[in-house]
Each structure stands twice: as structure tokens, then as C-alpha cells.
Design a protein around this motif. Structure first.
Motif, PDB file in Angstrom:
ATOM      1  N   UNK A 116       0.791  -1.219   0.000  1.00 43.47           N
ATOM      2  CA  UNK A 116       0.000   0.000   0.000  1.00 43.47           C
ATOM      3  C   UNK A 116       0.824   1.270   0.000  1.00 43.47           C
ATOM      4  N   UNK A 117       2.155   1.140  -0.067  1.00 40.33           N
ATOM      5  CA  UNK A 117       3.011   2.316  -0.035  1.00 40.33           C
ATOM      6  C   UNK A 117       2.822   3.190  -1.269  1.00 40.33           C
ATOM      7  N   UNK A 118       2.786   4.515  -1.098  1.00 45.23           N
ATOM      8  CA  UNK A 118       2.717   5.408  -2.258  1.00 45.23           C
ATOM      9  C   UNK A 118       3.957   5.327  -3.140  1.00 45.23           C
ATOM     10  N   UNK A 119       5.047   4.778  -2.619  1.00 44.64           N
ATOM     11  CA  UNK A 119       6.246   4.577  -3.444  1.00 44.64           C
ATOM     12  C   UNK A 119       5.939   3.654  -4.617  1.00 44.64           C
ATOM     13  N   UNK A 120       4.985   2.742  -4.425  1.00 44.56           N
ATOM     14  CA  UNK A 120       4.641   1.766  -5.453  1.00 44.56           C
ATOM     15  C   UNK A 120       3.438   2.200  -6.291  1.00 44.56           C
ATOM     16  N   UNK A 121       3.118   3.471  -6.228  1.00 48.62           N
ATOM     17  CA  UNK A 121       2.004   3.981  -7.022  1.00 48.62           C
ATOM     18  C   UNK A 121       2.453   4.275  -8.450  1.00 48.62           C
ATOM     19  N   UNK A 122       1.487   4.536  -9.303  1.00 43.29           N
ATOM     20  CA  UNK A 122       1.765   4.802 -10.713  1.00 43.29           C
ATOM     21  C   UNK A 122       2.670   6.005 -10.906  1.00 43.29           C
ATOM     22  N   UNK A 123       2.571   7.008 -10.006  1.00 44.89           N
ATOM     23  CA  UNK A 123       3.354   8.226 -10.199  1.00 44.89           C
ATOM     24  C   UNK A 123       4.743   8.138  -9.573  1.00 44.89           C
ATOM     25  N   UNK A 124       5.124   6.960  -9.078  1.00 46.04           N
ATOM     26  CA  UNK A 124       6.497   6.742  -8.616  1.00 46.04           C
ATOM     27  C   UNK A 124       7.049   5.463  -9.276  1.00 46.04           C
ATOM     28  N   UNK A 125       7.195   4.386  -8.532  1.00 44.31           N
ATOM     29  CA  UNK A 125       7.865   3.193  -9.058  1.00 44.31           C
ATOM     30  C   UNK A 125       6.927   2.197  -9.709  1.00 44.31           C
ATOM     31  N   UNK A 126       5.620   2.357  -9.518  1.00 52.89           N
ATOM     32  CA  UNK A 126       4.700   1.367 -10.055  1.00 52.89           C
ATOM     33  C   UNK A 126       4.589   0.171  -9.136  1.00 52.89           C
ATOM     34  N   UNK A 127       3.624  -0.689  -9.438  1.00 55.86           N
ATOM     35  CA  UNK A 127       3.311  -1.771  -8.519  1.00 55.86           C
ATOM     36  C   UNK A 127       3.618  -3.159  -9.020  1.00 55.86           C
ATOM     37  N   UNK A 128       2.719  -4.070  -8.711  1.00 52.17           N
ATOM     38  CA  UNK A 128       2.897  -5.499  -8.935  1.00 52.17           C
ATOM     39  C   UNK A 128       2.797  -5.844 -10.415  1.00 52.17           C
ATOM     40  N   UNK A 130       2.509  -9.353 -10.884  1.00 54.72           N
ATOM     41  CA  UNK A 130       1.932 -10.685 -10.698  1.00 54.72           C
ATOM     42  C   UNK A 130       2.728 -11.745 -11.463  1.00 54.72           C
ATOM     43  N   UNK A 131       4.060 -11.624 -11.376  1.00 59.24           N
ATOM     44  CA  UNK A 131       4.945 -12.583 -12.041  1.00 59.24           C
ATOM     45  C   UNK A 131       5.214 -12.265 -13.492  1.00 59.24           C
ATOM     46  N   UNK A 132       4.662 -11.162 -13.945  1.00 57.11           N
ATOM     47  CA  UNK A 132       4.886 -10.747 -15.344  1.00 57.11           C
ATOM     48  C   UNK A 132       5.360  -9.284 -15.359  1.00 57.11           C
ATOM     49  N   UNK A 133       5.269  -8.656 -16.506  1.00 60.85           N
ATOM     50  CA  UNK A 133       5.741  -7.275 -16.658  1.00 60.85           C
ATOM     51  C   UNK A 133       4.966  -6.329 -15.743  1.00 60.85           C
ATOM     52  N   UNK A 134       5.676  -5.360 -15.170  1.00 66.30           N
ATOM     53  CA  UNK A 134       4.978  -4.342 -14.389  1.00 66.30           C
ATOM     54  C   UNK A 134       4.077  -3.541 -15.329  1.00 66.30           C
ATOM     55  N   UNK A 135       3.010  -2.997 -14.762  1.00 64.96           N
ATOM     56  CA  UNK A 135       1.969  -2.374 -15.578  1.00 64.96           C
ATOM     57  C   UNK A 135       1.985  -0.856 -15.525  1.00 64.96           C
ATOM     58  N   UNK A 136       2.768  -0.309 -14.605  1.00 66.99           N
ATOM     59  CA  UNK A 136       2.758   1.142 -14.450  1.00 66.99           C
ATOM     60  C   UNK A 136       4.056   1.594 -13.797  1.00 66.99           C
ATOM     61  N   UNK A 137       4.187   2.895 -13.628  1.00 61.14           N
ATOM     62  CA  UNK A 137       5.352   3.432 -12.927  1.00 61.14           C
ATOM     63  C   UNK A 137       6.547   3.700 -13.816  1.00 61.14           C
ATOM     64  N   UNK A 138       7.638   4.071 -13.175  1.00 55.63           N
ATOM     65  CA  UNK A 138       8.864   4.511 -13.845  1.00 55.63           C
ATOM     66  C   UNK A 138       9.330   3.577 -14.952  1.00 55.63           C
ATOM     67  N   UNK A 139       9.404   2.270 -14.685  1.00 55.96           N
ATOM     68  CA  UNK A 139      10.044   1.340 -15.618  1.00 55.96           C
ATOM     69  C   UNK A 139       9.064   0.551 -16.485  1.00 55.96           C
ATOM     70  N   UNK A 140       7.809   0.997 -16.511  1.00 54.76           N
ATOM     71  CA  UNK A 140       6.836   0.354 -17.391  1.00 54.76           C
ATOM     72  C   UNK A 140       7.307   0.460 -18.849  1.00 54.76           C
ATOM     73  N   UNK A 141       7.318  -0.660 -19.552  1.00 58.37           N
ATOM     74  CA  UNK A 141       7.706  -0.665 -20.962  1.00 58.37           C
ATOM     75  C   UNK A 141       9.194  -0.754 -21.212  1.00 58.37           C
ATOM     76  N   UNK A 142      10.014  -0.750 -20.132  1.00 62.30           N
ATOM     77  CA  UNK A 142      11.456  -0.862 -20.326  1.00 62.30           C
ATOM     78  C   UNK A 142      11.823  -2.305 -20.685  1.00 62.30           C
TER      79      UNK A 142
END
Length: 400
Positions: A116-128, A130-142
Motif C-alpha cells: 500500500x506504499x505510495x512509493x509503489x504507485x503509478x506516479x512513482x515506481x509502479x506496482x505489482x 503478478x509474475x509478469x511485466x509491471x503495468x505502471x510506474x517509472x520502468x513500465x515498458x522498459x
């Protein structure tokens, strides 16, 4: 990036770094809590990180961490090596912005509900992922190039959630109870270090975990805790053994870099041209628990430490000896005549707290990957659960 490219990048970086080391610190940057960065500051940082990714730096650092893994974990090179590694990453970022500084994640503040940390929100690092590519955040699409091209993966250790991490109070206790590097290092590496890597999962649970920028936030926070521990009379404390079992000290060379460990022991000198925000002014205030982790706004720093000081004297003597001795700027507690082994401490801030919860244990796979001593790990896990039980039975309520 191919081998020739990595070699060229490493040579160029070595020359720039050597010049910086010989010239001392002309620019000391400040590492801040990531959640204190303004949108403009975060945008500037993401621009630097994107350029670093495009130019192969994340590949470069993942390769180093992967190759040196056994030399820098499960032994007492852990803290000084990662300080040097983070500074290396920071220097690379300063090729694009001279004021680039690695932020830290105050993970202890979020230990009760990490997902639930805001660090893992879309406007920072992004979240889970689920064993696959992250869906949001800084490194989405990298596309991470090491060890082979893949998207950045995260896989929380409880599906859509993460198991709790270690509390600020437990880490505060560790920092008081161990006065040698070996004991301090083991009790951080077996606890907070592992729980964050395992909680985030995916790339973070591999030998090339530095693919994920969370790695750098995490290790900046561990380094911040080490810096705080150093200020409690351990500035030059360096003992223990390396991966080969040989004794190491201030003059020992760091794996990969060759720099003496002693060159990493002080911030703001040699090549360690950084500091942590607010450290010196808050150290003078003596609010030691608040230096370990910033309390929520509803509970001030004085309130956070005052609740610990109310614990019965035997608990303080075992788990928080510095609060009894009065070192680190805290007043002696529980020792005056007529106190009935407790101290009544008032605070102008109303305390609203919660019982402690059991932290996530290390997995068997993680213990094997790091070649940890299973008996030592089991003892540390047992001690962590005992800590929770003792403080809960005493009626302690954490402000975090």
C-alpha cells in the motif's frame, strides 16, 4: 549491450571516477526520502534514469551485481560494498545531471502494509506485475538487457499483497544491541534486506536485482541506517570476514572496485560525496527512533520514542539498552528510585498506535541463494518473533 560495449562503458566510467576520487568532493549531494520529491524533481529524476537505461547503465550495474553476488552477500563486505556500488550508480547519473542523488525509501514506515506504499504507485515506481511485466510506474515498458532481454518483472510474495516487513522498533533494537559490524550486518541482512527483496519479487529476487530501481531505493535506505549506526560510536567499526573466510578490515580491498573499505566509512569525503537529508540536525535532537524511520504525521518524533521509554526496565535492558544507558541523546529511563521499573513519559502529541505484527521470514530458496548459515537465520527469525510477542504483551502500541 554486447561485451565490447560494456568494457568501453566501464573504462570511461573508471576514468571519470578516478578523477573525482583524486579531486575530493567538490559537490556533496543530498539523498532524500523519495516521497519528499516534488513532481518537478521526480520528473527530472525520471529523465536521468531513462537516459541511463537508454545508454546501458542498468545493464552495466546488473552485470556487476550478478558477477560479484557471492562476494558481497552473506559476509561483511555487504555494507561497504553496496555503499560503493550505489555511489558508482550515482556518479553515472551525475553525467547527465550534476545534482543527481539516489533517493531512499523509508521502508520501515511502510512495513505494516508494504504493497500500500505510495512509493509503489503509478506516479512513482509502479506496482505489482503478478509474475509478469509491471503495468505502471517509472520502468513500465522498459526492456532490461541483463541477463537477456526481458521486461521488468515483479511478483509480490502474497499474490496481490506483500507480507509485513520488519518494524522500525525492531531495527532500532538491532542498532542498539550490536556493536560489531558482523553482528549488525547479519541482523540487517537476514531481516530487512531480505524481506524487501522477497516482498517485491520478480527481478528483485534474483542475482541481478539492480535491474529494478527499487533496489537502489532499498539499499540507499540500508546505507542510511548504517550511517546512523556509525554515528552512535561506530564510525570506524569494521570487522568480520569475506566470502573466503579471511578476516577483513579498513585496509581490505572491496570486490570488483579494489578500493580500501576505509574509503567508504565517512560520508562527504573521499569518493562518498553525498549525505542524507536532515541527519545532522535531527541527531542533535536525540530522537533516535525518528531517525530510523519518520513517524506518521499523527504521532511526533517525541511521542514515538516516549512510548518505548514506558516499557518495563527488563524489556528495555534486553531490547533497547541505549534507552537505559542514556546514550544517543536519550534520557536514562526506568532506573530512578520510585519508578517501579517503568517511566511515565508525557507528550503533547496524542499517541495512536497498533500492536506489532510478525515479519515475513526468509524463504529456503533465498537462504540457499545467499549461502547463509541456516542455524543463524533460524535464530534471528525466532528472535524477531519473540520481539513482537514481548512488546505486544507489554501493551506497546507502535505509531507506525
Amino acid at each position: 549491450m554486447n561485451i565490447a560495449g560494456l568494457v568501453g562503458l566501464a573504462l570511461a566510467h573508471f576514468i571519470v571516477g578516478l578523477t573525482a576520487a583524486q579531486g575530493g568532493c567538490s559537490n556533496v549531494v543530498t539523498r532524500r526520502d523519495i516521497m519528499t520529491l516534488s513532481p518537478q524533481e521526480w520528473s527530472q529524476m525520471t529523465s536521468v534514469l531513462q537516459r541511463m537505461q537508454n545508454d546501458g547503465w542498468f545493464t552495466y550495474f546488473a552485470d556487476i551485481h550478478n558477477r560479484e553476488f557471492n562476494n558481497i552477500h552473506g559476509n561483511d563486505n555487504f555494507f561497504p560494498w553496496h555503499r560503493r556500488f550505489l555511489r558508482d550508480f550515482e556518479e553515472a547519473g551525475q553525467r547527465y545531471d550534476p545534482n543527481f542523488a539516489v533517493p531512499y525509501w523509508d521502508e520501515l514506515r511502510d512495513s505494516r502494509d508494504p504493497a500500500g506504499s505510495p512509493v509503489l504507485s503509478n506516479y512513482r515506481l509502479g506496482g505489482n506485475g503478478f509474475g509478469r511485466c509491471i503495468r505502471d510506474g517509472l520502468q513500465q515498458g522498459w526492456t532490461m538487457a541483463f541477463p537477456s532481454p526481458h521486461c521488468l518483472v515483479r511478483s509480490y510474495d502474497r499474490g496481490g499483497q506483500m507480507q509485513p516487513w520488519y518494524s522500525p522498533e525492531f531495527i532500532f533494537s538491532v542498532m542498539q544491541r550490536y556493536n560489531d559490524m558482523h553482528g549488525f550486518r547479519e541482523n540487517i541482512e537476514f531481516t530487512l534486506h531480505g524481506s524487501v527483496h522477497l516482498g517485491v519479487g520478480g527481478d528483485m529476487a534474483t542475482l541481478y536485482s539492480s535491474n529494478d530501481f527499487i533496489f537502489f531505493l532499498h539499499h540507499a535506505n540500508l546505507d542510511r541506517l548504517w550511517d546512523q549506526w556509525q554515528s552512535w560510536g561506530h564510525q570506524w567499526t569494521m570487522d568480520g570476514r569475506n566470502n573466503a573466510g579471511s578476516s577483513i578490515g579498513l585496509g581490505s580491498g572491496l570486490p570488483h572496485y579494489g578500493d580500501p573499505i576505509g574509503s567508504t566509512m565517512q560520508l562527504g569525503v573521499n569518493r562518498m560525496c553525498f549525505r542524507y537529508a536532515g541527519t545532522w540536525s535531527r541527531r542533535r535532537a536525540g530522537n533516535s527512533l525518528a531517525l530510523v524511520s519518520t513517524p506518521p504525521m499523527s504521532n511526533g518524533a517525541d511521542s514515538a520514542e516516549a512510548e518505548l521509554e514506558k516499557l518495563p526496565l527488563p524489556i528495555l535492558q534486553k531490547w533497547f539498552p541505549a534507552l537505559v544507558s542514556g546514550s544517543h541523546g536519550a534520557a536514562p529511563v526506568g532506573a530512578a528510585a520510585g519508578t517501579n521499573n517503568t517511566r511515565s513519559t508525557s507528550s503533547s502529541v496524542r499517541h495512536v498506535g497498533h500492536f506489532l505484527v510478525y515479519p515475513a521470514p526468509l524463504t529456503e530458496a533465498w537462504v540457499s541463494m545467499h549461502r547463509f548459515d541456516r542455524r543463524k537465520v533460524a535464530k534471528t527469525m525466532e528472535e524477531a518473533r519473540e520481539f513482537v510477542d514481548v512488546l505486544n504483551r507489554a501493551g506497546y502500541k507502535s505509531p507506525y
